[in-house]
Design a protein around this motif. Sequence first.
Motif, PDB file in Angstrom:
ATOM      1  N   GLY A  24      -1.233   2.406  -1.662  1.00 44.38           N
ATOM      2  CA  GLY A  24      -1.542   2.846  -3.009  1.00 44.38           C
ATOM      3  C   GLY A  24      -0.568   3.899  -3.526  1.00 44.38           C
ATOM      4  N   PRO A  25      -0.686   4.237  -4.817  1.00 42.44           N
ATOM      5  CA  PRO A  25       0.230   5.210  -5.413  1.00 42.44           C
ATOM      6  C   PRO A  25       0.002   6.632  -4.923  1.00 42.44           C
ATOM      7  CG  PRO A  25      -1.496   4.651  -6.973  1.00 42.44           C
ATOM      8  CD  PRO A  25      -1.675   3.742  -5.798  1.00 42.44           C
ATOM      9  N   ASP A  26      -1.198   6.936  -4.429  1.00 44.27           N
ATOM     10  CA  ASP A  26      -1.475   8.293  -3.962  1.00 44.27           C
ATOM     11  C   ASP A  26      -0.529   8.675  -2.830  1.00 44.27           C
ATOM     12  OD1 ASP A  26      -3.487   7.969  -5.763  1.00 44.27           O
ATOM     13  OD2 ASP A  26      -5.128   8.321  -4.369  1.00 44.27           O
ATOM     14  N   ILE A  27      -0.376   7.778  -1.868  1.00 44.35           N
ATOM     15  CA  ILE A  27       0.521   8.074  -0.753  1.00 44.35           C
ATOM     16  C   ILE A  27       1.964   8.121  -1.240  1.00 44.35           C
ATOM     17  CG2 ILE A  27       1.084   5.754   0.080  1.00 44.35           C
ATOM     18  CD1 ILE A  27      -0.145   8.560   2.338  1.00 44.35           C
ATOM     19  N   GLY A  28       2.291   7.321  -2.265  1.00 52.23           N
ATOM     20  CA  GLY A  28       3.633   7.360  -2.829  1.00 52.23           C
ATOM     21  C   GLY A  28       3.941   8.696  -3.466  1.00 52.23           C
ATOM     22  N   LEU A  29       2.966   9.272  -4.181  1.00 51.81           N
ATOM     23  CA  LEU A  29       3.171  10.581  -4.793  1.00 51.81           C
ATOM     24  C   LEU A  29       3.328  11.660  -3.729  1.00 51.81           C
ATOM     25  CD1 LEU A  29       3.360  12.342  -7.283  1.00 51.81           C
ATOM     26  CD2 LEU A  29       0.856  12.439  -7.343  1.00 51.81           C
ATOM     27  N   GLN A  30       2.549  11.560  -2.683  1.00 47.59           N
ATOM     28  CA  GLN A  30       2.666  12.526  -1.597  1.00 47.59           C
ATOM     29  C   GLN A  30       4.016  12.402  -0.894  1.00 47.59           C
ATOM     30  OE1 GLN A  30      -0.881  11.578   0.601  1.00 47.59           O
ATOM     31  NE2 GLN A  30      -2.228  12.608  -0.873  1.00 47.59           N
ATOM     32  N   MET A  31       4.490  11.180  -0.720  1.00 48.80           N
ATOM     33  CA  MET A  31       5.825  10.979  -0.151  1.00 48.80           C
ATOM     34  C   MET A  31       6.895  11.618  -1.029  1.00 48.80           C
ATOM     35  SD  MET A  31       5.798   6.989   1.017  1.00 48.80           S
ATOM     36  CE  MET A  31       4.637   6.335   2.208  1.00 48.80           C
ATOM     37  N   ALA A  32       6.781  11.426  -2.329  1.00 51.22           N
ATOM     38  CA  ALA A  32       7.784  11.959  -3.251  1.00 51.22           C
ATOM     39  C   ALA A  32       7.813  13.482  -3.192  1.00 51.22           C
ATOM     40  CB  ALA A  32       7.490  11.478  -4.671  1.00 51.22           C
ATOM     41  N   ILE A  33       6.646  14.119  -3.162  1.00 45.51           N
ATOM     42  CA  ILE A  33       6.590  15.584  -3.095  1.00 45.51           C
ATOM     43  C   ILE A  33       7.180  16.077  -1.781  1.00 45.51           C
ATOM     44  CG2 ILE A  33       5.035  17.567  -2.993  1.00 45.51           C
ATOM     45  CD1 ILE A  33       3.167  16.023  -4.891  1.00 45.51           C
TER      46      ILE A  33
END
Length: 522
Positions: free
Chosen positions: A105-114
Amino acid sequence: MFFPWVVPYNRDMRHDQSTLPLIEALDAYIKMQKSPFHIPGHKYGRGLPEAFRTRIGNEALLRDLASLVGPEIDSLHDASGCIARAQELIADAFEASRSLMLVNGPDIGLQMAIMAACDPDDEIILSRNVHFSAVGGIVMSGAWPVFTPARFDEELGLLENMTLLDLRHAIQKHPQARALLLMSPSRHGFAPDLDEMVEEAHNAGLTVIVDERLGAHFRFHKKLPISGIEAGADLVVQDWHQCLGALEQGAVLHVRGDAAERWGRVQNVFQTMTTTSPSYLIMASLDIARHYAVMHGSEALDHCIGLAREIAGSIDRLPGLNVLGYEMLRRSDVDNIDCTRLTITVADTGLTGYRFAQLLEEEHDVVVDMAEESNLILSTGFQLSEEAAYKLIDALERVVGDYGRPAPLYVDVRRPTPVFSNNLVLSPRAAFFAPRRNVKLGESVGFVCAEAIHHHTTGLPLVFPGEEITSEMVDYIISEGARDATVFTSNDQSLQQVGVVDERKMILHRSFFRGAAAWGGR
């Protein structure tokens, strides 16, 4: 073929977008009819009850494979075959340097980006209207959040976007900040001045992350807001399940630019945080969604935008209802709107958004995307049908007719509004891992929160770990929590208690604290 139709490719891109590399590889593998002495345990679905196989479909179960099966279907963690080609096509379609399929999901993607953008103790600038998942990325990275002013429009019942002026002030006060996190569009479909803000951030040396979970379709129609990659953002997260028709958990992380160090950080975080058992059904749905968006996206969005405007016009004629439209462009925090996402204000009907949504579902089988105190939020998507549009309008009219009543003009109704803390005492990471104890919510004022509290319906984070809990926020949570359609999420699902930092057991260097003088005396 699992996906039988192919349309001639007619877009000016580097690669042939009419191909479906992952779908084609899965089809070819199934035709080999290999004996499955490997995971998954259901063995092409044969190990599952027939009733379940009938409901799910044998063709789908045949493609529920594991990456260890063989090189024919590639591996997400070390992509060099069909998955690598599918990701190249995604990057090509969005003009990104590289793109990664996400199955969490996008949640893990946002955490990866940060985590890719921030080192421990780096500062990241963000607004209060970010998604709750940003909290996890900040905790794991060890970064310090720098919040721009939170402005809540009490009349419309929405939290405003960060403005260009907000960003400039934040950069002036925090010249050592390393990253900027923007959400575009907001939950209501309103996009900030993205390209100007990205340029401002880059001039200050910031890495720009755009949470575009609600805007993956922007790339495919000129009447929609500018996409994050087109605006020049460095890292862009998209939820393809919400916008492009992929399966639940299907998302993409785009990387822009050729900085080898940034890509190396992204890869390192990706390898660490991505499951070693990625779903091939989710990845295949991403391959299909990319193909459809490129080949048919503009045409489908033409239809969707036209129908959404018809719906908005019909809703505006109903008493007490109003769709927030292009008049929002007069605001400094809105540069463009996603007209496929409809925000309907319902306050003048005498009903809350929560009650209105409940009546729509229970009596008319119409389910909205989100509900708030004053608003309903609807997502039309690529495949909105005329039949569904007519059913929606009829249901809205019936609810207004059966339950609506004009709010008396002489009654001053004070709706609860979130008032955020201005005192970040500990870094979110330090607070999250600190010794904690539970206190009653009503008695938590002045304590440092050790967990994240967020509005489950909207994903809006209300209290970050490390923030001092204020009386205003406690009042807001108690007031909203009394409404049966509102759910707040913390470690205590009922939110009778909240986890706070136990200062009695805590021995930390003074550098872990900010505003520590205000934290004590209890």
